[in-house]
Design an enzyme around this catalytic site. Structure first.
Site, short mmCIF file in Angstrom:
data_model
loop_
_atom_site.label_atom_id
_atom_site.label_comp_id
_atom_site.label_asym_id
_atom_site.label_seq_id
_atom_site.Cartn_x
_atom_site.Cartn_y
_atom_site.Cartn_z
N ARG A 224 2.00 0.74 -5.41
CA ARG A 224 2.95 0.04 -5.84
C ARG A 224 3.99 0.62 -6.59
O ARG A 224 3.66 1.55 -7.51
CB ARG A 224 2.54 -1.57 -6.46
CG ARG A 224 2.05 -2.26 -5.68
CD ARG A 224 2.82 -2.97 -4.71
NE ARG A 224 2.26 -3.92 -3.85
CZ ARG A 224 1.84 -3.76 -2.71
NH1 ARG A 224 1.95 -2.55 -1.98
NH2 ARG A 224 1.32 -4.93 -1.95
N HIS A 272 7.74 2.75 2.62
CA HIS A 272 6.70 1.79 2.50
C HIS A 272 6.22 1.63 3.95
O HIS A 272 5.98 0.32 4.38
CB HIS A 272 7.04 0.65 1.75
CG HIS A 272 5.92 -0.39 1.26
ND1 HIS A 272 6.28 -1.35 0.12
CD2 HIS A 272 4.59 -0.47 1.66
CE1 HIS A 272 4.89 -1.83 -0.26
NE2 HIS A 272 3.88 -1.45 0.75
#
Ligand code: NAP
Ligand code: GLV
Length: 309
Positions: A224, A272
């Site tokens: 993250r 991502h």
């Protein structure tokens, strides 16, 4: 009894289709279309609007569309007693293994040099390292970290791992807890972050931690954006302590156009995509948990909320 899909910014259609294929009798609503809140007992979500779920008096389960659940647990207004589940899926797991292996290989073979050299029409050769001579440290030895460790080992890398609790695995030199972090880092020429985002792991990729890595270490963050202190990374690359980074996740996604990472020649950016959940691949486990909830049976892949993952 109904399921609510809430995933602003993502296309809910494939999820709805996949769920209905698995479970033809299931009544599915897609937020924000009109629906009766009292009917909803099960939610399937990614990045829901904060506070939304407290308006559902009969909600029992919130299922994450991915492996991470930080997007759910970071909501301070979750209903009392709610159960939360994550995705554990072979496709998602294998794809993460492939992605990290490709980034590690890309780094040791210096392939980014040739992208630049080709643009400049330069015939230039660079030295490279072999997997046998390369130590890779993986932070987080869970479902994904284990797969990455396995793939790296099968490709002859020397694999190190760090987790919260002690692990024993033949092909991974394992460390655990804060006390063993330094020794783990001292051995990580390439550092891969695959930790869940929790209070303990937020900002963990910072200058103090980078300092403990060997000179010239490379950082891969596929966990993250909030794990990384961005300014510290830039500084440590610019002062030469780190050789570069491959970043798949960011504090703000999409990464804003004006962000300095975009133009940094030693930072490799992907949007991502290290491992994307395929609705058709995980609909089965979501449908199974829906039935388990109805039958008051224990859910699969349930998150331990006190731990945060
Ligand atoms: P997981 O199975 O829950 O594993 C988490 C691992 O992290 C465990 O080994 C755990 O240790 C360790 N850990 C947690 N807190 C720690 C701490 N404070 N100190 C040391 N180790 C700690 O998680 P996963 O399914 O592998 O997923 C990991 C993360 O990957 C997700 O949370 C998500 O954010 C990210 N992800 C990214 C993508 C992408 O496309 N970029 C895709 C999927 C997932 P123990 O084993 O001792 O509990
Ligand atoms: C993706 O980031 C996931 O958590 O599955």
């Amino acid at each position: 009894m109904s399921v609510l899909i809430v995933c602003p910014g993502k296309d809910p259609e494939n999820w709805e289709k996949a769920l209905k294929n698995q479970h033809p009798g299931m009544n599915v609503y897609v937020y924000p279309e009109d629906h009766d809140k009292e009917e909803v007992e099960f939610a399937l979500t990614w990045n829901h609007p904060r506070g939304l779920f407290k308006n559902y008096p009969n909600l029992k389960v919130i299922a994450s569309m991915g492996a991470g659940v930080d997007h759910i647990l970071s909501d301070d207004a979750l209903p009392e007693g709610i159960q939360i589940t994550k995705v554990v899926d072979d496709t998602l797991t294998e794809d993460m293994g492939d992605f990290v292996l490709s980034q590690v290989m890309n780094h040791i073979r210096g392939l980014h040099h040739y992208v630049k050299a080709q643009k400049e029409k330069k015939w230039e050769k660079f030295q490279y390292k072999r997997p046998q001579d390369t130590k890779v440290g993986i932070m987080g030895l869970g479902v994904l970290g284990n797969e990455v460790a396995d793939k790296l080992h099968k490709n002859f890398f020397q694999v190190y791992g760090w987790s919260r609790t002690e692990k024993s695995c033949d092909h991974v030199t394992s460390f655990h807890g804060k006390d063993q972090l330094e020794e783990f880092l001292n051995n990580s020429e390439i550092l891969v972050c695959l930790l869940p985002l929790t209070e303990e792991t937020e900002n963990i990729l910072n200058a103090d931690l980078f300092d403990m890595l060997p000179e010239g270490a490379y950082v891969i963050n596929v966990a993250r954006g909030e794990h990384l202190v961005e300014h510290d990374l830039m500084e440590m690359i610019d002062n030469g302590h780190l050789s570069g980074a491959s970043l798949d996740v960011f504090r703000e996604e999409p990464l804003p156009e004006e962000h300095p990472f975009w133009d940094h020649e030693k930072i490799n950016i992907t949007p991502h995509i290290a491992s994307l959940t395929k609705p058709e691949s995980v609909a089965g486990q979501i449908a199974e948990n829906y039935d388990r909830m109805k039958d008051e049976e224990p859910l699969k892949n349930k998150v331990e909320q006190e731990k945060g993952y």
